[in-house]
Motif scaffolding. Structure first.
Motif, mmCIF file in Angstrom:
data_model
loop_
_atom_site.group_PDB
_atom_site.id
_atom_site.type_symbol
_atom_site.label_atom_id
_atom_site.label_comp_id
_atom_site.label_asym_id
_atom_site.label_seq_id
_atom_site.Cartn_x
_atom_site.Cartn_y
_atom_site.Cartn_z
ATOM 1 N N GLU A 79 0.822 -1.204 0.000
ATOM 2 C CA GLU A 79 0.000 0.000 0.000
ATOM 3 C C GLU A 79 0.861 1.261 0.000
ATOM 4 N N THR A 80 1.924 1.258 0.796
ATOM 5 C CA THR A 80 2.817 2.423 0.850
ATOM 6 C C THR A 80 3.565 2.585 -0.469
ATOM 7 N N PHE A 81 4.045 1.480 -1.021
ATOM 8 C CA PHE A 81 4.765 1.512 -2.295
ATOM 9 C C PHE A 81 3.886 2.081 -3.401
ATOM 10 N N LEU A 82 2.670 1.605 -3.518
ATOM 11 C CA LEU A 82 1.767 2.093 -4.567
ATOM 12 C C LEU A 82 1.467 3.581 -4.387
ATOM 13 N N GLY A 83 1.420 4.034 -3.152
ATOM 14 C CA GLY A 83 1.155 5.441 -2.895
ATOM 15 C C GLY A 83 2.282 6.351 -3.345
ATOM 16 N N ARG A 84 3.464 5.783 -3.598
ATOM 17 C CA ARG A 84 4.609 6.578 -4.027
ATOM 18 C C ARG A 84 4.779 6.613 -5.545
ATOM 19 N N LEU A 85 3.945 5.876 -6.252
ATOM 20 C CA LEU A 85 4.063 5.836 -7.704
ATOM 21 C C LEU A 85 3.232 6.950 -8.342
ATOM 22 N N HIS A 86 3.686 7.433 -9.483
ATOM 23 C CA HIS A 86 2.950 8.494 -10.170
ATOM 24 C C HIS A 86 3.243 8.436 -11.669
ATOM 25 N N GLU A 87 2.393 9.034 -12.423
ATOM 26 C CA GLU A 87 2.546 9.073 -13.875
ATOM 27 C C GLU A 87 3.846 9.777 -14.259
ATOM 28 N N GLY A 88 4.490 9.240 -15.287
ATOM 29 C CA GLY A 88 5.680 9.876 -15.831
ATOM 30 C C GLY A 88 6.962 9.620 -15.070
ATOM 31 N N MET A 89 6.934 8.777 -14.032
ATOM 32 C CA MET A 89 8.169 8.535 -13.273
ATOM 33 C C MET A 89 9.113 7.644 -14.091
ATOM 34 N N GLU A 96 13.712 3.327 -6.952
ATOM 35 C CA GLU A 96 13.976 3.989 -5.673
ATOM 36 C C GLU A 96 12.753 3.945 -4.765
ATOM 37 N N ALA A 97 11.564 4.106 -5.362
ATOM 38 C CA ALA A 97 10.336 4.032 -4.569
ATOM 39 C C ALA A 97 10.196 2.648 -3.939
ATOM 40 N N ARG A 139 0.647 -8.402 -4.268
ATOM 41 C CA ARG A 139 1.727 -8.181 -5.234
ATOM 42 C C ARG A 139 1.185 -8.141 -6.657
ATOM 43 N N THR A 140 0.222 -8.999 -6.960
ATOM 44 C CA THR A 140 -0.355 -9.027 -8.296
ATOM 45 C C THR A 140 -1.091 -7.729 -8.611
ATOM 46 N N ALA A 141 -1.849 -7.224 -7.641
ATOM 47 C CA ALA A 141 -2.551 -5.961 -7.841
ATOM 48 C C ALA A 141 -1.560 -4.829 -8.071
ATOM 49 N N ALA A 142 -0.466 -4.836 -7.297
ATOM 50 C CA ALA A 142 0.568 -3.818 -7.484
ATOM 51 C C ALA A 142 1.207 -3.961 -8.862
ATOM 52 N N ALA A 143 1.456 -5.196 -9.288
ATOM 53 C CA ALA A 143 2.103 -5.451 -10.575
ATOM 54 C C ALA A 143 1.269 -4.951 -11.739
ATOM 55 N N ASP A 144 -0.035 -5.156 -11.681
ATOM 56 C CA ASP A 144 -0.907 -4.704 -12.768
ATOM 57 C C ASP A 144 -0.909 -3.182 -12.861
ATOM 58 N N HIS A 145 -0.854 -2.515 -11.705
ATOM 59 C CA HIS A 145 -0.789 -1.051 -11.698
ATOM 60 C C HIS A 145 0.551 -0.574 -12.255
ATOM 61 N N VAL A 146 1.621 -1.252 -11.868
ATOM 62 C CA VAL A 146 2.966 -0.900 -12.343
ATOM 63 C C VAL A 146 3.055 -1.060 -13.859
ATOM 64 N N GLU A 147 2.473 -2.137 -14.364
ATOM 65 C CA GLU A 147 2.508 -2.395 -15.800
ATOM 66 C C GLU A 147 1.860 -1.249 -16.586
ATOM 67 N N GLU A 148 0.738 -0.777 -16.102
ATOM 68 C CA GLU A 148 0.046 0.324 -16.767
ATOM 69 C C GLU A 148 0.818 1.633 -16.612
ATOM 70 N N LEU A 149 1.328 1.887 -15.417
ATOM 71 C CA LEU A 149 2.004 3.149 -15.125
ATOM 72 C C LEU A 149 3.291 3.304 -15.925
ATOM 73 N N LEU A 150 4.077 2.224 -15.994
ATOM 74 C CA LEU A 150 5.365 2.278 -16.679
ATOM 75 C C LEU A 150 5.273 1.906 -18.153
ATOM 76 N N LYS A 151 4.054 1.617 -18.594
ATOM 77 C CA LYS A 151 3.825 1.267 -20.002
ATOM 78 C C LYS A 151 4.681 0.066 -20.418
ATOM 79 N N LEU A 152 4.560 -0.986 -19.634
ATOM 80 C CA LEU A 152 5.284 -2.220 -19.906
ATOM 81 C C LEU A 152 4.429 -3.148 -20.752
#
Length: 222
Positions: A79-89, A96-97, A139-152
């Motif tokens: 939850e804390t990790f996801l709160g540190r992510l943002h568009e364009g990072m 680092e996050a 972890r899976t929920a975080a991964a799906d968000h990361v995939e969209e955010l980082l355009k993987l």
């Protein structure tokens, strides 16, 4: 040992939750201090000032206490990790996050190898399976968000998160500086041990992982 007045058998769900939270807090502090060297029901009870039987009113055994704690610290970590992510990072900022969250929540990085041993050694897999499954879902929920955010590429978010967790645990295992008496070593070896930095070790590996995953993704799209 007398049971603390505030730890008598709870009469409501709220009281029960408060007792469990106090036990988990004491268990986490003990685990962080001892790195699992002195983690037992008796030591948790001693830390709280209650009897072991009081702990067993809330947790069936050491394994259930550990897996419940792992689920809690894992949930807080993601939850804390996801709160540190943002568009364009950038990939560097993303890495680092992750590692800065791991540093903020040492229980998560220390408990993962502990839990793997608990899973291997336990005779009752049911509640352990449930705890590990719950962490996997975080972890899976975080991964799906990361995939969209980082355009993987498809599935690469899960590859990144799995690799980052493994890399984090590997960096922890390699951080032997706190365990060795460097004054007894040859100076060259001692300098190498003292120069190890857990955060930088993780980031250097994370950079290579991200380069490899992006190259793989681009190759698949070509």
């Amino acid at each position: 040992m007398n049971i603390r007045e505030d730890f008598v058998r709870p009469r409501s769900d709220r009281e029960n939750a408060a007792r469990r939270a106090a036990i988990l807090e004491a268990a986490e502090k003990l685990m962080l201090e001892s790195h699992n060297q002195r983690f037992s029901i008796s030591n948790v009870a001693q830390r709280l000032g209650v009897s072991q039987s009081t702990i067993f009113l809330h947790f069936r055994n050491r394994e259930e206490l550990l897996t419940t704690l792992y689920t809690q610290v894992g949930k807080n970590f993601f939850e804390t990790f996801l709160g540190r992510l943002h568009e364009g990072m950038s990939d560097r900022a993303f890495s680092e996050a992750f590692i800065d969250t791991a540093i903020e929540f040492p229980g998560f990085r220390l408990m993962r190898p502990m839990i793997m041993r608990v899973v291997e050694e336990s005779l009752n897999q049911d509640y352990i399976h449930d705890a590990v499954k719950e962490i996997y879902l975080y972890r899976t929920a975080a991964a799906d968000h990361v995939e969209e955010l980082l355009k993987l590429g498809a599935g690469d978010g899960r590859r990144v998160m799995k690799s980052f967790v493994n890399l984090m645990c590997g960096a922890v295992q390699a951080d032997i500086g706190k365990l060795l008496a460097t004054e007894k070593m040859d100076e060259e070896v001692a300098d190498g041990v003292r120069s190890f930095d857990f955060r930088e070790a993780f980031l250097s590996g994370a950079e290579l992982l991200m380069i490899g995953i992006r190259k793989s993704s681009n190759h698949d799209c070509s």
